[in-house]
Write a protein that holds these residues in place. Structure first.
Motif, PDB file in Angstrom:
ATOM      1  N   UNK A 356       0.822  -1.211   0.000  1.00 56.12           N
ATOM      2  CA  UNK A 356       0.000   0.000   0.000  1.00 56.12           C
ATOM      3  C   UNK A 356       0.853   1.257   0.000  1.00 56.12           C
ATOM      4  N   UNK A 357       1.983   1.220   0.720  1.00 55.30           N
ATOM      5  CA  UNK A 357       2.881   2.377   0.754  1.00 55.30           C
ATOM      6  C   UNK A 357       3.476   2.661  -0.621  1.00 55.30           C
ATOM      7  N   UNK A 358       3.736   1.618  -1.381  1.00 54.05           N
ATOM      8  CA  UNK A 358       4.261   1.817  -2.734  1.00 54.05           C
ATOM      9  C   UNK A 358       3.241   2.523  -3.624  1.00 54.05           C
ATOM     10  N   UNK A 359       1.972   2.235  -3.391  1.00 53.04           N
ATOM     11  CA  UNK A 359       0.926   2.872  -4.191  1.00 53.04           C
ATOM     12  C   UNK A 359       0.591   4.271  -3.682  1.00 53.04           C
ATOM     13  N   UNK A 360       0.696   4.478  -2.369  1.00 52.24           N
ATOM     14  CA  UNK A 360       0.383   5.794  -1.777  1.00 52.24           C
ATOM     15  C   UNK A 360       1.637   6.286  -1.043  1.00 52.24           C
ATOM     16  N   UNK A 497      -7.612   5.306   0.483  1.00 50.19           N
ATOM     17  CA  UNK A 497      -7.073   4.387  -0.532  1.00 50.19           C
ATOM     18  C   UNK A 497      -6.048   3.444   0.088  1.00 50.19           C
ATOM     19  N   UNK A 498      -5.165   3.984   0.917  1.00 52.64           N
ATOM     20  CA  UNK A 498      -4.161   3.150   1.589  1.00 52.64           C
ATOM     21  C   UNK A 498      -4.829   2.049   2.394  1.00 52.64           C
ATOM     22  N   UNK A 499      -5.813   2.414   3.203  1.00 51.24           N
ATOM     23  CA  UNK A 499      -6.446   1.435   4.083  1.00 51.24           C
ATOM     24  C   UNK A 499      -7.231   0.396   3.282  1.00 51.24           C
TER      25      UNK A 499
END
Length: 516
Positions: A356-360, A497-499
């Motif tokens: 998720x961190x890579x996406x956000x 979005x992350x969650x």
């Protein structure tokens, strides 16, 4: 002649800027007296004299950029009497020197109290951003014999307890500090003499400790020069540098003065009896007053600073843990047989968060002044509760680790935390934090940020709950997830979005492992 060089500045720091010389060429200096202050991109470093003498030459000027090991200046160790020739004829000085030198020579044996050379015990480097600690306890008493590398004292810092080893074999001659005193890296806390040396009189140590306090009465900084570190600290705290009382040369404010000044209002507002704040109340017959440990004080301060500094907001979601639980049940025995460790929930959460961190990327970033620093690495902090308080050791490069690698790293860090063996390095540099309140039975919480990070994920207990799937009511093991984030850098859309990405990865772990 002794070279004054740039010391090691800390992890990943290779150069510094000469901030301010506190001594001029030709000035007499004492051992451990601060000569120059260096500025790095992370901290301010003070360079002290390694021995008594005269600052004979300044090589690096204020504002110069210098590398580790670069020459800053030179110290003439035999230069204590150097200024004398300007006042008296060389012949007169030649006669005077033999009288002056024996006194200095006699003073050293007196300090070592044994006729032999003594060895100073200095406070070791405590780690990046750790400027001071508190003497927690002494493992040895004056007069006791010690072996080299044997622990003789313990220093409690904001983050961990630090053991001070003996630099040589010998006998503890004297302690220059008391339990509870604050100390800084490089300061001398004790002296060790050769076996058979007589320890210093107990009455002498307090006298030495008292003298600097009496002499170092702060004077107002006023129009005196201000070092870059003092200017930066005062600017960040929103105070005037000219208001900071100074204990440095010519009344100049040092970095320590600035930190003490900006932190004083918070402490004094609740502890000083001569202010409007209520003084400590008397305890009752069935009550006990215990001073907070330095770690607990730091936890309290940092959590409050996080609330005061960040625009903190929390968003929630729930996750069906069925897929993870079925996968663990199906492969647990084979996993243990191959890797020697159980497959837990935390490794899945770490993997899900990394994806998720890579996406956000904003959730993996931090604010630095007017800039945002985006981090292209994923060092995940895992909050661990210990008897002394909450600590957050860091799993390095979690994106490069397998589930087994993450489980082993977490288990090793957890053991070190429980045993009190965590180091400063184990807890530095995290980019995102996961806190599992579910192991204590928490149903829902709003975790507090771990500055300067911009996000923290809260896990909670798993409960069987009725939910609707394909028009049918079914019972599923559900967990609430909470993401607290800094709204100054992370927008609501990004946080949600992350969650959601974490939820999707946990509910379909095969997609997460395939990174699709």
């Amino acid at each position: 002649m002794t070279d004054i060089v740039v010391p090691t500045l800390g992890e990943s720091v290779t150069e510094a800027t000469v901030g301010q010389w506190l001594k001029s060429a030709g000035d007499a200096v004492k051992k451990d007296e601060v000569l120059v202050e260096l500025e790095t991109d992370k901290v301010s470093v003070e360079v002290s004299a390694s021995e008594d003498g005269v600052l004979s030459e300044i090589v690096a000027k204020e504002g110069d950029t210098v590398d580790i090991g670069a020459l800053l200046g030179r110290l003439n160790a035999n230069g204590a009497a150097k200024p004398a020739p300007a006042k008296e004829a060389p012949k007169a000085e030649a006669k005077a020197e033999p009288k002056a030198e024996p006194k200095a020579a006699e003073a050293k044996p007196a300090a070592s109290s044994g006729g032999g050379a003594s060895t100073d015990v200095k406070v070791p480097v405590m780690g990046e951003s750790v400027a001071e600690g508190t003497i927690a306890n002494f493992a040895k008493k004056v007069g006791e014999s010690v072996k080299k590398d044997e622990t003789i004292a313990e220093i409690e810092t904001d983050k961990v307890a630090l053991e001070v080893p003996a630099p040589a074999d010998g006998v503890i001659l004297e302690w220059l500090v008391k339990e509870g005193d604050s100390v800084t890296p490089g300061s001398v806390i004790a002296r060790i003499g050769a076996s058979g040396a007589a320890p210093a009189k107990a009455a002498e140590a307090p006298a030495k400790a008292e003298a600097p306090k009496a002499a170092a009465q702060p004077a107002a900084t006023g129009d005196r020069p201000v070092s870059p570190s003092v200017r930066r600290i005062s600017t960040e705290a929103g105070v005037s540098a000219s208001d900071i009382p100074g204990t440095g040369r010519d009344g100049r404010a040092t970095k320590a003065d600035a930190l003490a000044y900006v932190n004083q209002p918070k402490a004094s507002a609740s502890t000083m009896p001569d202010t409007a704040a209520k003084p400590p109340r008397e305890t009752g017959p069935r009550e006990e007053r215990v001073r907070m440990t330095r770690l607990r004080q730091t936890i309290a301060r940092r959590l409050k600073e996080a609330q005061d500094t960040a625009a903190m907001l929390t968003t929630f979601n729930d996750v069906d843990m069925s897929a993870i639980m079925d996968l663990r049940k199906q492969h647990q025995d084979a996993f243990v047989a191959k890797h020697g460790i159980k497959l837990g929930f935390m490794s899945f959460f770490v993997k899900a968060c990394v994806n998720a961190l890579k996406e956000v990327p904003a959730v993996n970033a931090e604010i630095d002044g007017q800039d945002v620093i985006y981090k292209n690495y994923y060092d995940i902090g895992v909050a661990v509760g210990t008897e002394k308080g909450l600590v957050v050791p860091v799993v390095r490069d979690a994106d490069d680790l397998s589930l087994a690698g993450i489980e082993k790293a977490i288990a090793a860090l957890g053991k070190k935390a429980r045993d009190g063996d965590l180091t400063i390095g184990d807890m530095q540099g995290g980019t995102f934090t996961i806190s599992n309140g579910g192991i204590y039975g928490s149903l829902m919480s709003t975790p507090i940020l771990n500055p300067p990070q911009s996000g923290v994920l809260g896990m909670h207990r798993i409960e069987d709950k009725p939910i609707v799937r394909n028009g049918q009511i079914v019972i599923k093991p559900m967990m609430y997830l909470a993401l607290s984030y800094d709204h100054r850098i992370v927008d609501g859309k990004e946080a949600v979005t992350f969650l959601v990405r974490v939820k999707e990865a946990l509910e379909d772990p095969e997609r997460m492992l395939l990174e699709v």
